[in-house]
Design an enzyme around this catalytic site. Sequence first.
Site, PDB file in Angstrom:
ATOM      1  N   PHE A  56       0.824  -1.217   0.000  1.00  0.00           N
ATOM      2  CA  PHE A  56       0.000   0.000   0.000  1.00  0.00           C
ATOM      3  C   PHE A  56       0.864   1.277   0.000  1.00  0.00           C
ATOM      4  N   ILE A  57       1.603   1.504   1.071  1.00  0.00           N
ATOM      5  CA  ILE A  57       2.342   2.772   1.176  1.00  0.00           C
ATOM      6  C   ILE A  57       3.546   2.768   0.242  1.00  0.00           C
ATOM      7  N   PHE A 101      10.228  -0.275   3.801  1.00  0.00           N
ATOM      8  CA  PHE A 101       8.774  -0.349   4.000  1.00  0.00           C
ATOM      9  C   PHE A 101       8.322  -1.784   4.250  1.00  0.00           C
ATOM     10  N   ALA A 142       7.100  -5.160   5.374  1.00  0.00           N
ATOM     11  CA  ALA A 142       6.677  -5.657   6.687  1.00  0.00           C
ATOM     12  C   ALA A 142       5.399  -6.454   6.530  1.00  0.00           C
ATOM     13  N   THR A 158       5.810   2.873  12.736  1.00  0.00           N
ATOM     14  CA  THR A 158       4.413   3.172  13.047  1.00  0.00           C
ATOM     15  C   THR A 158       4.275   3.791  14.433  1.00  0.00           C
ATOM     16  N   ASP A 159       3.174   4.509  14.642  1.00  0.00           N
ATOM     17  CA  ASP A 159       2.906   5.068  15.981  1.00  0.00           C
ATOM     18  C   ASP A 159       2.520   3.961  16.977  1.00  0.00           C
ATOM     19  N   GLU A 160       2.189   2.758  16.451  1.00  0.00           N
ATOM     20  CA  GLU A 160       1.688   1.698  17.340  1.00  0.00           C
ATOM     21  C   GLU A 160       2.751   1.203  18.314  1.00  0.00           C
ATOM     22  N   TYR A 209       2.256  -7.451  16.110  1.00  0.00           N
ATOM     23  CA  TYR A 209       2.680  -6.549  15.027  1.00  0.00           C
ATOM     24  C   TYR A 209       3.529  -5.407  15.573  1.00  0.00           C
ATOM     25  N   LYS A 235       7.569  -4.516  15.073  1.00  0.00           N
ATOM     26  CA  LYS A 235       8.048  -3.238  14.506  1.00  0.00           C
ATOM     27  C   LYS A 235       8.976  -2.551  15.511  1.00  0.00           C
ATOM     28  N   ASN A 237      -2.114   6.094  11.254  1.00  0.00           N
ATOM     29  CA  ASN A 237      -2.845   5.273  10.271  1.00  0.00           C
ATOM     30  C   ASN A 237      -2.981   5.998   8.936  1.00  0.00           C
ATOM     31  N   LYS A 287      -7.935  -3.726   5.965  1.00  0.00           N
ATOM     32  CA  LYS A 287      -7.830  -2.624   6.928  1.00  0.00           C
ATOM     33  C   LYS A 287      -9.156  -1.863   6.951  1.00  0.00           C
ATOM     34  N   LEU A 288      -9.393  -1.127   8.035  1.00  0.00           N
ATOM     35  CA  LEU A 288     -10.733  -0.602   8.291  1.00  0.00           C
ATOM     36  C   LEU A 288     -11.349   0.166   7.100  1.00  0.00           C
ATOM     37  N   ARG A 315     -11.277  -6.845  19.198  1.00  0.00           N
ATOM     38  CA  ARG A 315      -9.925  -7.379  18.969  1.00  0.00           C
ATOM     39  C   ARG A 315      -9.259  -7.599  20.329  1.00  0.00           C
TER      40      ARG A 315
HETATM   41  P1  NAD Z   1       1.393  -3.594   3.266  1.00  0.00           P
HETATM   42  O1  NAD Z   1       1.103  -4.814   4.061  1.00  0.00           O
HETATM   43  O2  NAD Z   1       0.346  -3.027   2.381  1.00  0.00           O
HETATM   44  O3  NAD Z   1       2.671  -3.873   2.327  1.00  0.00           O
HETATM   45  C1  NAD Z   1       3.817  -4.548   2.772  1.00  0.00           C
HETATM   46  C2  NAD Z   1       4.646  -4.924   1.539  1.00  0.00           C
HETATM   47  O4  NAD Z   1       5.831  -5.597   2.007  1.00  0.00           O
HETATM   48  C3  NAD Z   1       3.946  -5.889   0.584  1.00  0.00           C
HETATM   49  O5  NAD Z   1       4.134  -5.471  -0.736  1.00  0.00           O
HETATM   50  C4  NAD Z   1       4.634  -7.218   0.824  1.00  0.00           C
HETATM   51  O6  NAD Z   1       4.660  -8.063  -0.313  1.00  0.00           O
HETATM   52  C5  NAD Z   1       6.023  -6.756   1.226  1.00  0.00           C
HETATM   53  N1  NAD Z   1       6.733  -7.746   2.053  1.00  0.00           N
HETATM   54  C6  NAD Z   1       6.241  -8.417   3.138  1.00  0.00           C
HETATM   55  N2  NAD Z   1       7.190  -9.237   3.623  1.00  0.00           N
HETATM   56  C7  NAD Z   1       8.288  -9.063   2.860  1.00  0.00           C
HETATM   57  C8  NAD Z   1       9.594  -9.616   2.874  1.00  0.00           C
HETATM   58  N3  NAD Z   1       9.957 -10.525   3.785  1.00  0.00           N
HETATM   59  N4  NAD Z   1      10.482  -9.202   1.936  1.00  0.00           N
HETATM   60  C9  NAD Z   1      10.130  -8.295   0.995  1.00  0.00           C
HETATM   61  N5  NAD Z   1       8.908  -7.755   0.920  1.00  0.00           N
HETATM   62  C10 NAD Z   1       8.000  -8.128   1.844  1.00  0.00           C
HETATM   63  O7  NAD Z   1       1.929  -2.527   4.314  1.00  0.00           O
HETATM   64  P2  NAD Z   1       1.783  -0.929   4.301  1.00  0.00           P
HETATM   65  O8  NAD Z   1       0.507  -0.552   4.939  1.00  0.00           O
HETATM   66  O9  NAD Z   1       2.108  -0.431   2.942  1.00  0.00           O
HETATM   67  O10 NAD Z   1       2.951  -0.554   5.314  1.00  0.00           O
HETATM   68  C11 NAD Z   1       4.279  -0.298   4.835  1.00  0.00           C
HETATM   69  C12 NAD Z   1       5.161   0.041   6.002  1.00  0.00           C
HETATM   70  O11 NAD Z   1       4.648   1.195   6.672  1.00  0.00           O
HETATM   71  C13 NAD Z   1       5.213  -1.058   7.075  1.00  0.00           C
HETATM   72  O12 NAD Z   1       6.536  -1.152   7.543  1.00  0.00           O
HETATM   73  C14 NAD Z   1       4.274  -0.577   8.163  1.00  0.00           C
HETATM   74  O13 NAD Z   1       4.661  -1.058   9.421  1.00  0.00           O
HETATM   75  C15 NAD Z   1       4.445   0.930   8.044  1.00  0.00           C
HETATM   76  N6  NAD Z   1       3.284   1.739   8.471  1.00  0.00           N
HETATM   77  C16 NAD Z   1       2.036   1.471   7.972  1.00  0.00           C
HETATM   78  C17 NAD Z   1       0.969   2.294   8.351  1.00  0.00           C
HETATM   79  C18 NAD Z   1      -0.425   2.073   7.792  1.00  0.00           C
HETATM   80  O14 NAD Z   1      -1.354   2.765   8.213  1.00  0.00           O
HETATM   81  N7  NAD Z   1      -0.628   1.170   6.852  1.00  0.00           N
HETATM   82  C19 NAD Z   1       1.174   3.370   9.217  1.00  0.00           C
HETATM   83  C20 NAD Z   1       2.476   3.603   9.702  1.00  0.00           C
HETATM   84  C21 NAD Z   1       3.524   2.788   9.303  1.00  0.00           C
HETATM   85  P1  TYD Z   2      -6.831  -1.250  11.128  1.00  0.00           P
HETATM   86  O1  TYD Z   2      -7.208  -0.629   9.831  1.00  0.00           O
HETATM   87  O2  TYD Z   2      -6.640  -2.735  11.198  1.00  0.00           O
HETATM   88  O3  TYD Z   2      -5.525  -0.482  11.640  1.00  0.00           O
HETATM   89  P2  TYD Z   2      -4.783  -0.550  13.088  1.00  0.00           P
HETATM   90  O4  TYD Z   2      -5.332  -1.673  13.888  1.00  0.00           O
HETATM   91  O5  TYD Z   2      -3.373  -0.794  12.690  1.00  0.00           O
HETATM   92  O6  TYD Z   2      -5.013   0.781  13.719  1.00  0.00           O
HETATM   93  O7  TYD Z   2      -7.927  -0.869  12.214  1.00  0.00           O
HETATM   94  C1  TYD Z   2      -8.237   0.479  12.495  1.00  0.00           C
HETATM   95  C2  TYD Z   2      -9.229   0.480  13.636  1.00  0.00           C
HETATM   96  O8  TYD Z   2     -10.461  -0.105  13.177  1.00  0.00           O
HETATM   97  C3  TYD Z   2      -8.783  -0.359  14.819  1.00  0.00           C
HETATM   98  O9  TYD Z   2      -9.190   0.285  16.031  1.00  0.00           O
HETATM   99  C4  TYD Z   2      -9.538  -1.671  14.657  1.00  0.00           C
HETATM  100  C5  TYD Z   2     -10.819  -1.239  13.972  1.00  0.00           C
HETATM  101  N1  TYD Z   2     -11.435  -2.229  13.057  1.00  0.00           N
HETATM  102  C6  TYD Z   2     -12.779  -2.537  13.170  1.00  0.00           C
HETATM  103  O10 TYD Z   2     -13.503  -1.996  14.045  1.00  0.00           O
HETATM  104  N2  TYD Z   2     -13.324  -3.438  12.314  1.00  0.00           N
HETATM  105  C7  TYD Z   2     -12.590  -4.071  11.352  1.00  0.00           C
HETATM  106  O11 TYD Z   2     -13.138  -4.929  10.615  1.00  0.00           O
HETATM  107  C8  TYD Z   2     -11.204  -3.729  11.241  1.00  0.00           C
HETATM  108  C9  TYD Z   2     -10.338  -4.384  10.203  1.00  0.00           C
HETATM  109  C10 TYD Z   2     -10.666  -2.795  12.100  1.00  0.00           C
END
Ligand code: NAD
Ligand code: TYD
Length: 358
Positions: free
Chosen positions: A13-14, A82, A84, A135-137, A161, A165, A190, A200-201, A292
């Site tokens: 995604f990111i 990125f 993960a 991440t902030d988590e 998770y 991280k 997020n 994701k939500l 959860r």
């Molecule tokens: P995502 O799950 O959408 O994408 C992860 C990517 O990593 C995928 O393309 C996957 O194929 C690749 N990958 C997984 N394991 C791998 C490995 N062993 N070797 C090579 N590639 C691998 O995740 P995202 O939401 O795009 O998050 C990207 C990064 O940003 C992560 O490190 C996550 O912790 C961080 N992050 C995400 C959020 C969010 O809201 N999604 C917020 C803050 C930080």
């Molecule tokens: P998510 O998108 O999984 O991100 P994160 O847990 O990393 O913050 O979830 C965002 C919020 O939404 C989290 O508080 C959990 C909640 N959630 C639901 O209520 N229902 C769902 O089906 C999902 C996937 C998440």
Amino acid sequence: MNNCILVTGGAGFIGSNFVNSWVKQGFGKVVNVDKLTYAGNLENLSGIQGNEDHVFVQADIGDSKVIAELLKEHEPKAILNFAAESHVDRSIHAPGEFIQTNIVGTFNLLEEVRPYWNGLNEREQGDFRFLQVSTDEVYGSLTADDPAFKETNPYEPNSPYSASKAASDHLVRAYHHTYGMPMLTTNCSNNYGPYHFPEKLIPLIIHNALNDKDLPIYGDGSNVRDWLYVEDHCSAIRCVLETGQVGETYNIGGWNEMSNLEVVHTLCDMLDLQRRKDAGSYRDQITYVTDRPGHDQRYAIDATKIERELGWKPAETFKTGIEKTVAWYLENQSWVENVTSGEYQKWVGKNYQARENV
Ligand code: NAD
Ligand code: TYD
């Protein structure tokens, strides 16, 4: 060293949003290393297919041999990690992959970058950067009255998770302090936007609403997250890469805290505008389900440091960002259909069938 960066996880995604905007804006060559797990998707990169500034390599970040060869061949000036396993619910069902990729994988990556960096000349060593996307988590959970997370908050991760991280962030920190390597870490809230996997939500709610399915809310929906449009996260990462102080961490956020219920209501109301008036409201599909385990109550980011020291600010408000996001999902239903066929159905069964309606 070349004017080239190596990005891991750039088909997710990111990462794919980052790579797309980097290449489209002509910032230089990107070597994109991605294992293509269920979350990685080459369709996310179709807009830069054939562009010679994009080199895609399907590989695991833990594959030392491949990483060493890529470093030797391309001589990148920076590495952005990125890659993960990123979904909290999956980490609860099966933490093993999170340990493997997020901790062991990052460690193996660092162990290949270390001799590469040691082999650079002094000027190149100073110019090189390793940026850990975190991440902030990792900071744990806040109560309603707590101040937002600052970079000085202790790490208190609560899920497999966030613990994995946190561990990888600690390794990155240690490689700076022990070996003097030029590391940067970003801790973002997020994200939402195009190419967000519908586990994701936000994308899950849009997908379920449009398919007349329940909109599952864990617990009472009062959990709070800070939401940032993905392109703003990408611009913040570029800013930290360019101007961040080596060895520092930067929190990234949108000053936009919302409860899950508020987010879901907003989405329902926006989607209702696309509907025939007599079709009712998508709000009627909201279902409260078993919470959860260990659900963090609130995340909030204090982004003062990156704003004051580096001059970064988000371009989108939640209103403008969510409008772009909903429009993207409505226009890209075939992308959603492709990623929700096959394996995705198994995940939905595993995560939601065991949850009771409450
Ligand atoms: P995502 O799950 O959408 O994408 C992860 C990517 O990593 C995928 O393309 C996957 O194929 C690749 N990958 C997984 N394991 C791998 C490995 N062993 N070797 C090579 N590639 C691998 O995740 P995202 O939401 O795009 O998050 C990207 C990064 O940003 C992560 O490190 C996550 O912790 C961080 N992050 C995400 C959020 C969010 O809201 N999604 C917020 C803050 C930080
Ligand atoms: P998510 O998108 O999984 O991100 P994160 O847990 O990393 O913050 O979830 C965002 C919020 O939404 C989290 O508080 C959990 C909640 N959630 C639901 O209520 N229902 C769902 O089906 C999902 C996937 C998440």
